[in-house]
Design a protein around this motif. Structure first.
Motif, PDB file in Angstrom:
ATOM      1  N   GLY A 313     -14.333   1.938  -4.265  1.00  0.00           N
ATOM      2  CA  GLY A 313     -13.002   1.771  -3.701  1.00  0.00           C
ATOM      3  C   GLY A 313     -11.542   1.703  -4.314  1.00  0.00           C
ATOM      4  N   ASN A 314     -11.587   1.792  -5.804  1.00  0.00           N
ATOM      5  CA  ASN A 314     -10.143   1.803  -6.450  1.00  0.00           C
ATOM      6  C   ASN A 314      -9.955   3.071  -6.625  1.00  0.00           C
ATOM      7  N   TYR A 315      -8.348   2.451  -4.758  1.00  0.00           N
ATOM      8  CA  TYR A 315      -7.557   3.547  -5.171  1.00  0.00           C
ATOM      9  C   TYR A 315      -6.147   3.948  -5.209  1.00  0.00           C
ATOM     10  N   PHE A 439      -4.796  11.702   2.647  1.00  0.00           N
ATOM     11  CA  PHE A 439      -5.253  10.854   2.225  1.00  0.00           C
ATOM     12  C   PHE A 439      -5.421   9.447   1.989  1.00  0.00           C
ATOM     13  N   LEU A 440      -4.663   9.181   0.825  1.00  0.00           N
ATOM     14  CA  LEU A 440      -4.186   8.020   0.900  1.00  0.00           C
ATOM     15  C   LEU A 440      -2.994   7.170   1.149  1.00  0.00           C
ATOM     16  N   LYS A 441      -2.862   8.350   1.761  1.00  0.00           N
ATOM     17  CA  LYS A 441      -1.371   7.068   3.090  1.00  0.00           C
ATOM     18  C   LYS A 441      -2.471   6.777   4.431  1.00  0.00           C
ATOM     19  N   GLY A 442      -4.150   7.142   4.896  1.00  0.00           N
ATOM     20  CA  GLY A 442      -5.272   7.018   5.715  1.00  0.00           C
ATOM     21  C   GLY A 442      -6.040   5.758   4.946  1.00  0.00           C
ATOM     22  N   LYS A 443      -5.659   5.428   3.306  1.00  0.00           N
ATOM     23  CA  LYS A 443      -6.692   4.703   2.495  1.00  0.00           C
ATOM     24  C   LYS A 443      -6.076   3.516   2.356  1.00  0.00           C
ATOM     25  N   CYS A 444      -4.770   3.760   2.115  1.00  0.00           N
ATOM     26  CA  CYS A 444      -3.526   2.434   2.245  1.00  0.00           C
ATOM     27  C   CYS A 444      -3.310   1.893   3.812  1.00  0.00           C
TER      28      CYS A 444
END
Length: 445
Positions: A313-315, A439-444
């Motif tokens: 989980g280290n995004y 992808f990163l926008k969705g995870k953040c």
């Protein structure tokens, strides 16, 4: 401290792979000069024709499974599930090798049909038969590399890469000496025998290091719990990626096979078309791809690292990896764009003694920033398990190139294909950046 150790491991692995990649490419580059002067540009063209079929076979047998091994093994080691990680490797490698043996039998038996009806070149029949025998060897070797990449033990894959290339060149050179002394014609079979011998030696080396590694392990390797469940997990990840790579390689094969034919529509003879194709794929493109020794090393190291970060989980670390990748790949790309553009005449004439190679090198120099960036970012996409976006970006790039093959080459010749390469690399790079951003926008959120 853990972050520092991880960074140190990444840098060490990347350095090892970069050095081995440069050495391998230098050897390969000298080898291509040797081939261009022994079998000629037409022979290079015929030799290059077998690789679309060869690449399709590897896409089927190991294309998705090698990535699955790297990703799943890295994730399991990150979670301290060492026994399961070894089981994944053994099951995936066994399945992939068995599949490769079946593919070899099929290609060997139908080599003449592929040569005549697919490649439109009967001279490729014997080349396909010999090259098919190397498929199981290369498949096993690739699985072993995927396992050690996941464990960040890059020295062993790096050594096997160097051993393979050295054995290939040595075998071809010795065969050339024998054929020259006995008065035999020097044909593209020289290069195919070298390909076979290189894969054979690298397979033996990979088998040796794997046996030694597993023998020294304190954990039992034959007691695999729920093997079919493990295989299901492997196939669940690898099957979509294998299908993606099969379709991408199929389109790439169609592209490669159609280029000589559409050059004939432009007005070239069969021999001239094969010669131009040989200069492009056997001389100019390998030179442009030479700096990929760096980007490929980074990509290989990023895939398992990103998989580990995702598993934990280290995004934020993933975002940092992407930012650094973009910065350094663009610097590298623009540096080589200027270098290839201004040194094109010297490189083409001095290395290959071919004026057309100089023209290709100068034109292709503009794809360097996008080429080096997209290839590295694709490793991150695969590490994140984003097989759908990876497939879409590749399909888009290949579709653009195919459109140029069909509609531009017949009117503008090979220069039309180079325009298609430039446009496809530009669009592929922007798509990769877009998918990573989503992808990163969705995870953040």
């Amino acid at each position: 401290k853990s972050a520092m150790n991880h960074t140190r491991t990444m840098l060490k692995g990347t350095l090892i792979l970069t050095l081995s990649g440069f050495l391998t490419k230098i050897i390969g580059f000298l080898y291509r000069i040797f081939l261009s002067q022994t079998i000629g540009s037409t022979g290079m063209g015929i030799y290059q024709l077998i690789f679309p079929i060869h690449a399709l076979c590897f896409a089927l047998t190991v294309g998705g499974i090698q990535t699955a091994i790297s990703r799943l093994v890295a994730a399991k080691f990150a979670k301290k599930e060492d026994s399961d990680a070894r089981a994944v490797f053994l099951i995936a490698t066994s399945f992939s090798t068995l599949l490769s043996i079946l593919v070899t039998f099929f290609l060997f038996h139908y080599a003449d049909w592929f040569a005549i009806h697919i490649l439109f070149e009967p001279q490729c029949t014997s080349l396909l038969k010999v090259s098919s025998l190397s498929i199981p060897m290369g498949t096993f070797h690739s699985c072993v590399n995927g396992y050690y990449f996941a464990r960040k033990k890059t020295l062993l894959p790096a050594l096997s890469q160097l051993i393979e290339q050295t054995a290939r060149v040595a075998a071809s050179y010795l065969l050339w000496l024998v054929w020259s002394q006995e008065g035999h014609a020097i044909t593209p079979m020289l290069a195919v025998f070298g390909l076979f011998f290189g894969e054979f030696i690298s397979m033996l080396f990979a088998l040796f290091i794997t046996i030694m590694d597993f023998h020294s392990s304190t954990q039992p390797v034959l007691k695999i719990i729920r093997p079919f469940r493990q295989l299901k997990e492997i196939l669940a990840f690898s099957t979509p990626l294998t299908c993606n790579r099969l379709l991408v390689n199929l389109l790439h094969s169609i592209e490669s096979i159609l280029i000589p034919g559409h050059l004939r529509l432009f007005g070239m003879t069969q021999q001239t078309a094969l010669s131009v194709y040989g200069v492009l794929n056997g001389m100019a493109l390998p030179l442009i791809l030479f700096p990929c020794a760096i980007t490929n090393a980074v990509s290989v190291m990023l895939l398992p690292s990103v998989a580990e970060h995702q598993a934990l989980g280290n995004y934020d670390n993933i975002r940092l990896c992407i930012q650094k990748t973009i910065r350094y790949c663009l610097i590298l790309g623009f540096l080589f764009t200027f270098s290839f553009f201004f040194l094109a005449d010297f490189l083409g004439l001095f290395l290959f003694k071919n004026e057309l190679a100089s023209t290709f090198i100068r034109t292709l120099s503009f794809i360097c920033p996008c080429l080096y960036l997209s290839s590295t970012l694709s490793g991150i996409l695969n590490g994140l398990g984003q097989t759908g976006p990876y497939f879409f970006q590749n399909m888009t790039g290949l579709s653009i190139r195919l459109l140029f093959v069909f509609f531009v080459i017949p009117t503008h010749g090979i220069i039309g294909y180079l325009w298609g390469l430039l446009l496809s690399e530009l669009i592929t790079t922007f798509l990769t950046l877009f998918f990573l951003h989503l992808f990163l926008k969705g995870k953040c959120l």
